[in-house]
Design an enzyme around this catalytic site. Structure first.
Site, mmCIF file in Angstrom:
data_model
loop_
_atom_site.group_PDB
_atom_site.id
_atom_site.type_symbol
_atom_site.label_atom_id
_atom_site.label_comp_id
_atom_site.label_asym_id
_atom_site.label_seq_id
_atom_site.Cartn_x
_atom_site.Cartn_y
_atom_site.Cartn_z
ATOM 1 N N LYS A 95 7.767 15.058 12.601
ATOM 2 C CA LYS A 95 6.748 14.031 12.304
ATOM 3 C C LYS A 95 7.454 12.681 12.353
ATOM 4 O O LYS A 95 8.156 12.299 11.410
ATOM 5 C CB LYS A 95 6.157 14.299 10.911
ATOM 6 C CG LYS A 95 4.745 13.796 10.695
ATOM 7 C CD LYS A 95 4.554 12.306 10.819
ATOM 8 C CE LYS A 95 4.880 11.524 9.581
ATOM 9 N NZ LYS A 95 4.748 10.054 9.788
ATOM 10 N N GLU B 115 17.400 -2.053 -2.403
ATOM 11 C CA GLU B 115 17.515 -2.026 -0.939
ATOM 12 C C GLU B 115 16.394 -2.909 -0.378
ATOM 13 O O GLU B 115 15.211 -2.644 -0.603
ATOM 14 C CB GLU B 115 17.349 -0.589 -0.424
ATOM 15 C CG GLU B 115 17.494 -0.508 1.075
ATOM 16 C CD GLU B 115 17.232 0.892 1.633
ATOM 17 O OE1 GLU B 115 16.251 1.531 1.231
ATOM 18 O OE2 GLU B 115 18.031 1.317 2.484
HETATM 19 P P1 NAD Z 1 9.473 5.904 4.296
HETATM 20 O O1 NAD Z 1 10.039 6.767 3.242
HETATM 21 O O2 NAD Z 1 8.377 4.986 3.938
HETATM 22 O O3 NAD Z 1 8.895 6.803 5.505
HETATM 23 C C1 NAD Z 1 9.689 7.747 6.148
HETATM 24 C C2 NAD Z 1 8.784 8.808 6.743
HETATM 25 O O4 NAD Z 1 8.080 9.462 5.689
HETATM 26 C C3 NAD Z 1 7.725 8.305 7.714
HETATM 27 O O5 NAD Z 1 7.602 9.212 8.787
HETATM 28 C C4 NAD Z 1 6.458 8.330 6.873
HETATM 29 O O6 NAD Z 1 5.281 8.509 7.641
HETATM 30 C C5 NAD Z 1 6.705 9.543 6.003
HETATM 31 N N1 NAD Z 1 5.945 9.543 4.749
HETATM 32 C C6 NAD Z 1 5.495 8.476 4.033
HETATM 33 N N2 NAD Z 1 4.816 8.902 2.944
HETATM 34 C C7 NAD Z 1 4.850 10.259 2.966
HETATM 35 C C8 NAD Z 1 4.354 11.266 2.098
HETATM 36 N N3 NAD Z 1 3.661 10.968 0.998
HETATM 37 N N4 NAD Z 1 4.595 12.558 2.425
HETATM 38 C C9 NAD Z 1 5.301 12.870 3.532
HETATM 39 N N5 NAD Z 1 5.792 11.958 4.394
HETATM 40 C C10 NAD Z 1 5.569 10.666 4.114
HETATM 41 O O7 NAD Z 1 10.712 5.165 4.943
HETATM 42 P P2 NAD Z 1 10.713 4.038 6.066
HETATM 43 O O8 NAD Z 1 10.181 2.797 5.461
HETATM 44 O O9 NAD Z 1 10.086 4.582 7.305
HETATM 45 O O10 NAD Z 1 12.287 3.892 6.358
HETATM 46 C C11 NAD Z 1 13.127 3.135 5.600
HETATM 47 C C12 NAD Z 1 13.913 3.965 4.624
HETATM 48 O O11 NAD Z 1 14.625 5.006 5.303
HETATM 49 C C13 NAD Z 1 14.983 3.138 3.933
HETATM 50 O O12 NAD Z 1 15.043 3.459 2.567
HETATM 51 C C14 NAD Z 1 16.255 3.585 4.649
HETATM 52 O O13 NAD Z 1 17.420 3.345 3.927
HETATM 53 C C15 NAD Z 1 15.988 5.019 4.883
HETATM 54 N N6 NAD Z 1 16.860 5.584 5.934
HETATM 55 C C16 NAD Z 1 17.899 6.415 5.570
HETATM 56 C C17 NAD Z 1 18.756 6.948 6.547
HETATM 57 C C18 NAD Z 1 19.925 7.847 6.197
HETATM 58 O O14 NAD Z 1 20.511 8.444 7.098
HETATM 59 N N7 NAD Z 1 20.310 7.965 4.932
HETATM 60 C C19 NAD Z 1 18.551 6.623 7.893
HETATM 61 C C20 NAD Z 1 17.498 5.773 8.220
HETATM 62 C C21 NAD Z 1 16.655 5.269 7.222
#
Ligand code: NAD
Length: 495
Positions: free
Chosen positions: A188, A397
């Protein structure tokens, strides 16, 4: 969007773009769609079908069937490796197309996607395909009285939910080990950036990955992502994203006793001692915090500078940051593209506002940037703040081109300051005294401690987080392949 490649135009032509389920390009039964924007223009890039629980269920069912019947899980590991190498070659062959799709959808400079995201993703398939070939599937156990061995087998269906900052790269990092181990996957992608993952599915199909082994369900977080995380048909779940959503995923998976790998956010620190070349370090950190417009989980956003070199460091860092070219991703001289959405831009600006109201001082003001010819894009100028370590901008962050400078004079105190963060993803130590650098690096609590560099990634070196930055083993290391193989003991009592 003037110089769009014909292949990218063809890919985007038949909208809404369909999902890839069970080897078929599929519409959402609800008929619902969502829009993905070009953040550099602030305009519609493509409409995409919005899958929900119906499509997630179809994808998990297809992946279960493919696990049982397609031969993927049981084929000789070197045959599977041939297919994954073919996939990696196809990624390389289509690198220009994928880089353009990634740049249009994420906003990042196309040159960065071409130099890093796409080739590194391809390399992940090669690395894990080769590692799988050389991983023993049967390990004899020498325990007297028994003829015993451990057999390593794939689990079944693995779910993946990805964020928007490195969509194509993270598919490689995440999915390659699961596939190399013989599992089937349901992906997804983030709703802001689904396109390169759909292109990935097209290449997997072309490489000869059997139908149902790779499935992509596009959709919104709560609906498609929520349904995937709750699906009882999963055997493993991998989530990359924010700690807030990571908790929801872990809770949902916990109810089904599905193990979840969580790769979450960070608030990385760079510790800069007074014996370094300040110009080089300030330039390296300015580049690190503006990479991908600062939307990098592991980047250094807390800069802890020895008090003796503070002024020189700040002078150079602010000069370098303000000299970086903010522009549209397709322009060859762009250093900083837009952030992914208006929502993300508002979030970054909101943090600057709150930080200043709470007493932080702006050394470089940041704020909205205007790019000529792209006035509706979501551009931001880099910002540098300083002040109290407890300030919201020093703690949270922000996920934009924003760093926070603090000073130190004592080694133990600076270690304490770094470790006061609830995150634990990546920090760096900068010193020409390698004894000191190594000593400090080992005391910083995080998955990664880098020396005299920040943002280092290589296949074979594990990349993971601890504390609020995640759990479950991480990516890029040989251990990640093991995460996708279950161990089964086969035992017979010797007469
Ligand atoms: P997010 O958590 O908002 O979304 C990530 C994914 O989760 C998306 O596909 C979104 O559609 C899905 N999602 C959102 N709500 C959901 C729910 N209730 N149930 C299931 N899935 C859901 O994150 P973002 O804003 O897309 O990305 C930024 C974050 O990702 C930052 O905190 C960043 O640090 C982190 N990140 C971490 C790594 C790592 O390797 N540690 C790498 C890249 C990004």
């Amino acid at each position: 969007m003037n110089d769009v490649l014909p292949a990218v135009k063809t890919f985007l032509a038949s909208q809404p773009l369909k999902m890839f389920i069970g080897g078929r390009w599929t519409e959402a039964r609800s008929g619902k769609t969502f829009a993905t924007l070009d953040p550099g223009e602030g305009s519609l890039l493509a409409n995409v079908f919005a899958g929900d629980a119906v499509e997630v269920d179809a994808a998990v069912t297809a992946a279960q069937e493919a696990f049982q019947k397609s031969g993927w899980a049981t084929m000789p590991v070197n045959d599977r490796a041939v297919i994954l190498h073919r996939l990696a070659d196809l990624i390389d062959k289509h690198a220009e197309i994928i880089s353009q799709i990634e740049s249009l959808d994420v906003g990042k400079p196309r040159s960065q996607a071409a130099a890093f995201d796409v080739p590194h993703s391809a390399q992940s398939f090669r690395y894990y395909a080769d590692l799988a070939v050389h991983t023993r599937r049967r390990e004899p156990i020498a325990v007297s009285g028994f003829d015993a061995r451990t057999v390593r087998l794939p689990y079944g269906v693995c779910g993946f939910i990805f964020p928007w900052n490195f969509p194509f790269l993270l598919v490689g990092w995440g999915v390659a080990p699961a596939l190399a181990a013989g599992n089937t996957v349901v992906i997804k992608p983030a709703e802001d950036t689904p396109l390169s993952t759909l292109y990935f599915a097209k290449l997997a199909e072309e490489a000869g990955v059997p139908a149902g082994v790779v499935n992509v369900v596009t959709g919104l977080g709560e609906t498609a992502g929520g349904a995937l995380s709750r699906h009882p048909g999963l055997k493993r779940m991998s989530f990359t994203g924010s700690p807030e959503v990571g908790r929801l995923i872990a809770e949902a998976c916990g109810r089904n006793l599905v193990p979840a790998k969580l790769e979450l956010g960070g608030k990385g620190a760079a510790v800069i001692f007074d014996d370094v070349n300040i110009t080089a370090v300030a330039d390296a950190l300015a580049a690190a915090v503006t990479l991908n417009a600062g939307q990098v989980c592991c980047t250094a956003t807390r800069w802890l500078v020895h008090e003796k070199v503070r002024d020189e460091f700040i002078q150079r860092a602010t000069a370098t940051m303000s000299g970086l070219k903010i522009g549209y991703g397709a322009m060859a001289d762009t250093n900083i593209g837009p952030v992914v959405s208006e929502k993300q831009r508002a979030r970054v600006l909101g943090y600057l506002d709150k930080g200043v109201k709470a007493g932080a001082k702006l050394l470089l003001a940041g704020g909205r940037a205007e790019v000529k010819g792209h006035e509706h894009g979501f551009y931001l100028k880099p910002a540098l703040l300083t002040g109290d370590p407890g300030n919201i901008c020093a703690r949270d962050e922000i996920f934009g081109p924003v760093a926070y400078v603090m000073t130190f004079k004592d080694e133990d105190k600076v270690i304490e300051l770094v470790n006061s963060s609830p995150y634990g993803l990546a920090n760096s130590v900068w010193s020409n005294d390698l004894d000191r650098a190594n000593r400090v690096a080992e005391k910083l609590v995080a998955g990664n401690s880098w020396i005299n560099a920040h943002n280092l990634f290589a296949h074979g070196i594990p990349y993971a987080g601890c504390n609020l930055s995640g759990c479950g083993g991480g990516v890029l290391g040989p251990e990640t392949l093991a995460d996708y193989l279950r161990n089964q003991s086969v035992v017979r009592v010797l007469a």
